[in-house]
Write an enzyme that holds these catalytic residues in place. Structure first.
Site, short mmCIF file in Angstrom:
data_model
loop_
_atom_site.label_atom_id
_atom_site.label_comp_id
_atom_site.label_asym_id
_atom_site.label_seq_id
_atom_site.Cartn_x
_atom_site.Cartn_y
_atom_site.Cartn_z
CB SER A 156 -0.90 0.01 1.24
OG SER A 156 -1.56 1.26 1.37
CE1 TYR A 168 -4.77 -1.89 4.71
CE2 TYR A 168 -3.37 -0.01 4.17
CZ TYR A 168 -4.22 -1.02 3.78
OH TYR A 168 -4.53 -1.16 2.44
CE LYS A 172 -2.06 -3.85 2.67
NZ LYS A 172 -2.39 -5.13 2.00
#
Length: 313
Positions: A156, A168, A172
């Site tokens: 991401s 998150y 990633k």
């Protein structure tokens, strides 16, 4: 790379995780339309990773078969190692092989420090990082034995900085290290491993803290540009046998496709004798950060050779 011809997947078997909604759904539908036999994996939980529902996986598998393709649903959770092995077993049981693993499943539990606690981190890593790790590991012996495979991970642009979803972005970021390292082990086996960084609006990318987009003509056009199906052609290309790139990160979405690479500046070289003073670092800060003449290492060994080239003189 030969970009000519008809990019089809006849005879290939693809596993797509998190394929019941969003990006995974678009990837699965495209691969199915191009002739791949698809294992549509989705536990059917919330975007925070809670609960389960057979509906999404069954619906997408049904869409593929209704359109003349071949697909089966799978509702194993990639958040657990046994679920990842069971998922690969589904592909082997139903289709006798596995050629492509698209690691797309993800959750999002918005939180920044210090609210981002151990549970937030663990649950996020379980799906994004460990789910990718265990699913790929479960498929690996079969890919290596047949001397062919394509593995796609999903990173991401949150890596550039995502303060309100720290776990998150952390997961990633870890996947970039996983992709780059596994690609080196994959090459001798005819396996290629690459990462895609999608630019699309999905359930994990939205939160209650973000204002709703108004329905103006401009916002509608922007929403369409951020549709998940605009990412899937890149995923399909990376999944195809004609694509021989390895260990790369590709950004896709909004009609733009780009390479994201890790570069290093030439930096500043201090005198060989003695330990540099902190003041020396500060005095040469501009030179250390000057991007002119940067290089893109192909591997750790390549970086090491360049970074310490002065020692061989």
């Amino acid at each position: 790379m030969d970009a000519s011809g008809d990019f089809r997947f006849d005879g290939r078997v693809a596993i797509v995780t998190g394929a019941g909604r969003g990006l995974g759904r678009s990837h699965a539908l495209l691969l199915g339309a191009l002739g791949a036999k698809v294992v549509v994996n989705d536990v059917g939980g919330t975007k925070e990773g809670e609960g389960s529902d057979d509906g999404p996986a069954n619906e997408v598998a049904g869409q593929i078969t209704a359109a003349g393709g071949t697909a089966v649903p799978d509702t194993n959770s990639v958040a657990a190692e046994e679920g990842c092995h069971a998922l690969v077993a589904t592909a082997l049981r139903e289709f006798g092989r596995v050629d492509i693993v698209v690691n797309n499943a993800g959750i999002s539990r918005f939180a920044s420090f210090p609210e981002a606690d151990a549970e937030n981190l663990d649950k996020t890593l379980d799906v994004h990082l460990r789910g990718t790790w265990h699913t790929t590991r479960a498929a690996w012996p079969y890919l290596a034995e047949q001397g062919y495979g394509r593995v796609i991970t999903t990173t991401s642009t949150g890596m550039f900085g995502l303060a309100d979803n720290l776990a998150y972005a952390t997961a990633k970021g870890a996947l970039i290290g996983f992709t780059r390292s596994l690609a080196m082990a994959a090459a001798p086996h005819g396996i290629r491993v690459n990462a895609v960084a999608p630019n699309a609006v999905t359930r994990p990318s939205t939160s209650a803290a973000k204002p709703n987009i108004t329905t103006t003509a401009q916002s509608e056009a922007r929403q369409r540009a951020l549709a998940t199906d605009l990412v899937s052609p890149m995923v399909a290309y990376l999944a195809h046998e004609r694509c021989d790139v390895n260990g790369e990160i590709l950004v896709a979405g909004a009609h733009r496709f780009a390479r994201w690479f890790l570069g290093v500046t030439p930096g500043y070289l201090s005198a060989a004798d003695g330990v540099p003073a902190v003041e020396e670092i500060a005095g040469h800060w501009d030179e250390i950060n000057d991007p002119g003449g940067y290089y893109v290492p192909e591997s750790l060994r390549d970086w090491s050779a360049k970074f310490m080239a002065h020692l061989a003189r």
